[in-house]
Design an enzyme around this catalytic site. Structure first.
Site, PDB file in Angstrom:
ATOM      1  N   SER A  75      62.815  44.519  16.661  1.00  5.26           N
ATOM      2  CA  SER A  75      63.149  43.334  15.849  1.00  5.26           C
ATOM      3  C   SER A  75      63.809  43.765  14.527  1.00  5.26           C
ATOM      4  CB  SER A  75      61.924  42.455  15.609  1.00  5.26           C
ATOM      5  OG  SER A  75      60.947  43.176  14.902  1.00  5.26           O
ATOM      6  N   HIS A 132      75.818  36.951  28.065  1.00  3.97           N
ATOM      7  CA  HIS A 132      74.996  37.540  26.992  1.00  3.97           C
ATOM      8  C   HIS A 132      74.871  36.492  25.888  1.00  3.97           C
ATOM      9  CE1 HIS A 132      74.709  41.491  28.821  1.00  3.97           C
ATOM     10  NE2 HIS A 132      75.840  41.117  29.385  1.00  3.97           N
ATOM     11  N   ARG A 133      73.789  35.725  26.000  1.00  2.00           N
ATOM     12  CA  ARG A 133      73.648  34.517  25.187  1.00  2.00           C
ATOM     13  C   ARG A 133      73.257  34.798  23.755  1.00  2.00           C
ATOM     14  NH1 ARG A 133      69.416  32.829  29.549  1.00  2.00           N
ATOM     15  NH2 ARG A 133      69.388  35.096  29.530  1.00  2.00           N
ATOM     16  N   ARG A 161      93.448  25.160  25.763  1.00  6.65           N
ATOM     17  CA  ARG A 161      93.853  23.775  25.484  1.00  6.65           C
ATOM     18  C   ARG A 161      94.840  23.773  24.323  1.00  6.65           C
ATOM     19  NH1 ARG A 161      89.332  19.835  24.203  1.00  6.65           N
ATOM     20  NH2 ARG A 161      90.902  18.280  24.733  1.00  6.65           N
ATOM     21  N   ARG A 214      96.716  24.722  32.774  1.00  6.18           N
ATOM     22  CA  ARG A 214      95.878  25.935  32.672  1.00  6.18           C
ATOM     23  C   ARG A 214      95.019  26.183  33.905  1.00  6.18           C
ATOM     24  NH1 ARG A 214      90.857  24.566  28.714  1.00  6.18           N
ATOM     25  NH2 ARG A 214      90.480  22.441  29.407  1.00  6.18           N
ATOM     26  N   ASN A 217      73.879  40.986  17.034  1.00  7.11           N
ATOM     27  CA  ASN A 217      73.033  41.912  16.273  1.00  7.11           C
ATOM     28  C   ASN A 217      72.728  43.157  17.107  1.00  7.11           C
ATOM     29  OD1 ASN A 217      70.440  41.637  17.665  1.00  7.11           O
ATOM     30  ND2 ASN A 217      70.272  39.612  16.715  1.00  7.11           N
ATOM     31  N   ARG A 230      70.064  44.649  18.121  1.00  6.91           N
ATOM     32  CA  ARG A 230      69.083  44.567  19.216  1.00  6.91           C
ATOM     33  C   ARG A 230      69.747  44.006  20.483  1.00  6.91           C
ATOM     34  NH1 ARG A 230      63.295  41.393  19.069  1.00  6.91           N
ATOM     35  NH2 ARG A 230      62.423  42.437  20.884  1.00  6.91           N
ATOM     36  N   ASN A 233      70.842  45.699  24.254  1.00 11.77           N
ATOM     37  CA  ASN A 233      70.563  45.066  25.555  1.00 11.77           C
ATOM     38  C   ASN A 233      71.853  44.952  26.368  1.00 11.77           C
ATOM     39  OD1 ASN A 233      68.868  43.424  27.441  1.00 11.77           O
ATOM     40  ND2 ASN A 233      70.258  41.795  26.795  1.00 11.77           N
ATOM     41  N   ARG A 244      75.441  46.856  30.728  1.00 14.44           N
ATOM     42  CA  ARG A 244      76.851  46.985  31.112  1.00 14.44           C
ATOM     43  C   ARG A 244      77.364  48.420  31.135  1.00 14.44           C
ATOM     44  NH1 ARG A 244      77.623  42.195  33.722  1.00 14.44           N
ATOM     45  NH2 ARG A 244      76.688  40.536  32.491  1.00 14.44           N
TER      46      ARG A 244
HETATM   47  C1  LIG Z   1      74.940  44.721  37.365  1.00 14.10           C
HETATM   48  C2  LIG Z   1      74.768  43.278  36.997  1.00 14.10           C
HETATM   49  C3  LIG Z   1      74.809  42.313  37.957  1.00 14.10           C
HETATM   50  C4  LIG Z   1      74.627  40.955  37.649  1.00 14.10           C
HETATM   51  N1  LIG Z   1      74.694  40.020  38.635  1.00 14.10           N
HETATM   52  C5  LIG Z   1      74.559  38.709  38.329  1.00 14.10           C
HETATM   53  C6  LIG Z   1      74.659  37.697  39.329  1.00 14.10           C
HETATM   54  O1  LIG Z   1      74.867  38.005  40.503  1.00 14.10           O
HETATM   55  N2  LIG Z   1      74.542  36.404  38.960  1.00 14.10           N
HETATM   56  C7  LIG Z   1      74.294  36.034  37.666  1.00 14.10           C
HETATM   57  O2  LIG Z   1      74.173  34.844  37.370  1.00 14.10           O
HETATM   58  N3  LIG Z   1      74.209  36.970  36.696  1.00 14.10           N
HETATM   59  C8  LIG Z   1      74.332  38.278  36.991  1.00 14.10           C
HETATM   60  N4  LIG Z   1      74.257  39.222  35.992  1.00 14.10           N
HETATM   61  C9  LIG Z   1      74.032  38.767  34.613  1.00 14.10           C
HETATM   62  C10 LIG Z   1      72.577  38.939  34.165  1.00 14.10           C
HETATM   63  O3  LIG Z   1      71.698  38.255  35.000  1.00 14.10           O
HETATM   64  C11 LIG Z   1      72.415  38.431  32.717  1.00 14.10           C
HETATM   65  O4  LIG Z   1      72.660  37.045  32.677  1.00 14.10           O
HETATM   66  C12 LIG Z   1      73.355  39.095  31.744  1.00 14.10           C
HETATM   67  O5  LIG Z   1      73.405  40.463  31.977  1.00 14.10           O
HETATM   68  C13 LIG Z   1      72.882  38.816  30.311  1.00 14.10           C
HETATM   69  O6  LIG Z   1      71.708  39.560  30.051  1.00 14.10           O
HETATM   70  P1  LIG Z   1      70.544  39.018  29.184  1.00 14.10           P
HETATM   71  O7  LIG Z   1      70.004  37.736  29.697  1.00 14.10           O
HETATM   72  O8  LIG Z   1      69.550  40.140  29.025  1.00 14.10           O
HETATM   73  O9  LIG Z   1      71.294  38.818  27.774  1.00 14.10           O
HETATM   74  P2  LIG Z   1      71.118  37.709  26.691  1.00 14.10           P
HETATM   75  O10 LIG Z   1      71.434  36.362  27.222  1.00 14.10           O
HETATM   76  O11 LIG Z   1      71.884  38.177  25.499  1.00 14.10           O
HETATM   77  O12 LIG Z   1      69.572  37.723  26.386  1.00 14.10           O
HETATM   78  C14 LIG Z   1      68.979  38.823  25.719  1.00 14.10           C
HETATM   79  C15 LIG Z   1      67.477  38.806  26.010  1.00 14.10           C
HETATM   80  O13 LIG Z   1      66.904  37.638  25.435  1.00 14.10           O
HETATM   81  C16 LIG Z   1      65.893  37.137  26.289  1.00 14.10           C
HETATM   82  N5  LIG Z   1      66.297  35.783  26.732  1.00 14.10           N
HETATM   83  C17 LIG Z   1      67.523  35.219  26.623  1.00 14.10           C
HETATM   84  N6  LIG Z   1      67.498  33.962  27.090  1.00 14.10           N
HETATM   85  C18 LIG Z   1      66.253  33.745  27.538  1.00 14.10           C
HETATM   86  C19 LIG Z   1      65.613  32.636  28.162  1.00 14.10           C
HETATM   87  N7  LIG Z   1      66.249  31.514  28.431  1.00 14.10           N
HETATM   88  N8  LIG Z   1      64.323  32.762  28.459  1.00 14.10           N
HETATM   89  C20 LIG Z   1      63.636  33.884  28.209  1.00 14.10           C
HETATM   90  N9  LIG Z   1      64.180  34.987  27.638  1.00 14.10           N
HETATM   91  C21 LIG Z   1      65.469  34.896  27.299  1.00 14.10           C
HETATM   92  C22 LIG Z   1      65.756  38.108  27.442  1.00 14.10           C
HETATM   93  O14 LIG Z   1      64.799  39.073  27.120  1.00 14.10           O
HETATM   94  C23 LIG Z   1      67.132  38.752  27.498  1.00 14.10           C
HETATM   95  O15 LIG Z   1      67.113  40.043  28.093  1.00 14.10           O
HETATM   96  C24 LIG Z   1      74.410  40.568  36.301  1.00 14.10           C
HETATM   97  C25 LIG Z   1      74.361  41.552  35.310  1.00 14.10           C
HETATM   98  C26 LIG Z   1      74.545  42.892  35.637  1.00 14.10           C
HETATM   99  C27 LIG Z   1      74.509  43.936  34.547  1.00 14.10           C
END
Ligand SMILES: Cc1cc2nc3c(=O)[nH]c(=O)nc-3n(C[C@H](O)[C@H](O)[C@H](O)COP(=O)(O)OP(=O)(O)OC[C@H]3O[C@@H](n4cnc5c(N)ncnc54)[C@H](O)[C@@H]3O)c2cc1C
Ligand SMILES: [Zn+2]
Length: 298
Positions: free
Chosen positions: A71, A96-97, A107, A175, A191, A193, A197, A202
């Site tokens: 953190s 990566h939300r 647009r 488009r 950030n 952290r 991730n 990636r």
């Molecule tokens: C090799 C590979 C294959 C993939 N294949 C697919 C696929 O087939 N289909 C697909 O849809 N996606 C796929 N993804 C995307 C993957 O599932 C993630 O959506 C993406 O990598 C973003 O990661 P993240 O959620 O950790 O990141 P972020 O959205 O940045 O989140 C960071 C961290 O915050 C926490 N977090 C975020 N949102 C929430 C929430 N709502 N609830 C609880 N904790 C939360 C989690 O700990 C998360 O790790 C793939 C990714 C990779 C690397």
């Protein structure tokens, strides 16, 4: 291919250490007296006889990364300019939300003569024949030539179709014919952290090639300014000391994983292997060499 430029950043590792100190950090063993507090019966001056000393900023940052007390890393915030990312892979990027994204709008922008990403297999064919662009396709032969024709004809055709549609129905409707490969651009603020991730997911060889290239370029930019933080950061298996991909590490997609060979100096077990009692065999200097090589290629 995707381009990455670190535009700005807020705070540095000393701020991370400062915030960790607010929370409280343990002392480390005094090197002078080796933790004894005394040297030849005299009180150690370095630690006032305590045998322990305050950790340095660098040590705190290393501990935060290695122990995943992440953190405090949220206080470092970076903004990047991302260009020449494919529209198709922008969806993966946006998954990566925990970041802020401002994207190029189709647009508001007319994408006349849009650029496009050339996929790795097609780039390889071009390299094989020394082809610089589509005007030189005739240098290739056989199936290679057919592949180049199919790809480039389609790209040029979609440009033409898009441009004609812009004239007659406007850019907002035109488009929809933009291809997966068409370039897009973002300003991205994230950030440290969340960035770690992102890199963990990636830099994995199972990520799509374009996303791997993107992550390597991000790593390279950030390593220039925060080497002490990224020193112990790479793919998830590396970061965790155990690869969570388990059996899919043996899939064709993961054939180039540098960490899966138990006879190499870079072996990181899968999580399931750890549970069967199999441990890592890891030489950090070997890893440094590998990292340097990988980063020199992007
Ligand atoms: C090799 C590979 C294959 C993939 N294949 C697919 C696929 O087939 N289909 C697909 O849809 N996606 C796929 N993804 C995307 C993957 O599932 C993630 O959506 C993406 O990598 C973003 O990661 P993240 O959620 O950790 O990141 P972020 O959205 O940045 O989140 C960071 C961290 O915050 C926490 N977090 C975020 N949102 C929430 C929430 N709502 N609830 C609880 N904790 C939360 C989690 O700990 C998360 O790790 C793939 C990714 C990779 C690397
Ligand atoms: Zn001492």
């Amino acid at each position: 291919m995707v381009r990455v430029r670190l535009l700005s950043w807020h705070n540095d590792p000393s701020f991370v250490a400062r915030s960790a100190r607010v929370s409280g950090v343990g002392k480390v063993k005094c090197e002078k007296c080796k933790g004894a507090g005394r040297i030849n019966g005299e009180i150690c001056k370095d630690c006032n006889g305590e045998g322990k000393r305050e950790p340095t900023d660098k040590e705190i940052v290393e501990m935060i990364v290695l122990n995943d007390y992440s953190s405090a890393l949220e206080h470092i915030v970076m903004s990047f300019e991302i260009t020449e990312l494919s529209k198709g892979n922008a969806c993966e990027f946006l998954e990566h939300r925990i970041a802020s994204h401002t994207g190029r709008s189709t647009r508001y922008h007319k994408e006349i003569g849009f650029g496009f990403v050339i996929p790795p297999k097609i780039r390889k064919i071009m390299e094989k024949y020394g082809i610089k662009d589509y005007t030189e396709i005739d240098k290739a032969s056989g199936e290679d030539k057919e592949i180049l024709r199919l790809f480039f004809d389609e790209m040029l055709k979609s440009r033409e179709v898009y441009e004609r549609l812009v004239e007659i129905i406007g850019k907002e409707n035109a488009r929809y014919v933009l291809p997966f490969a068409a370039h897009t651009a973002y300003i991205w603020t994230i950030n440290m952290r969340s960035l770690i991730n992102f890199l963990g997911l990636r830099l994995c060889v199972r990520a799509s090639p374009e996303m791997q290239e993107f992550a390597k370029k991000v790593y390279k930019e950030v390593y220039k300014v925060f080497p002490e933080i990224l020193e112990h950061v790479w793919c998830r298996g590396f970061n965790l000391g155990a690869c969570p991909e388990n059996e899919v590490r043996d899939s064709p997609q993961a054939k180039d994983c540098p960490f899966k060979n138990p006879n190499s100096k870079l072996f990181i077990p899968t999580k399931k292997q750890v549970f069967r009692g199999i441990g890592a065999k890891f030489d950090f200097d070997e890893f440094r060499k590998l990292r340097e090589k990988i980063l020199s290629e992007v």
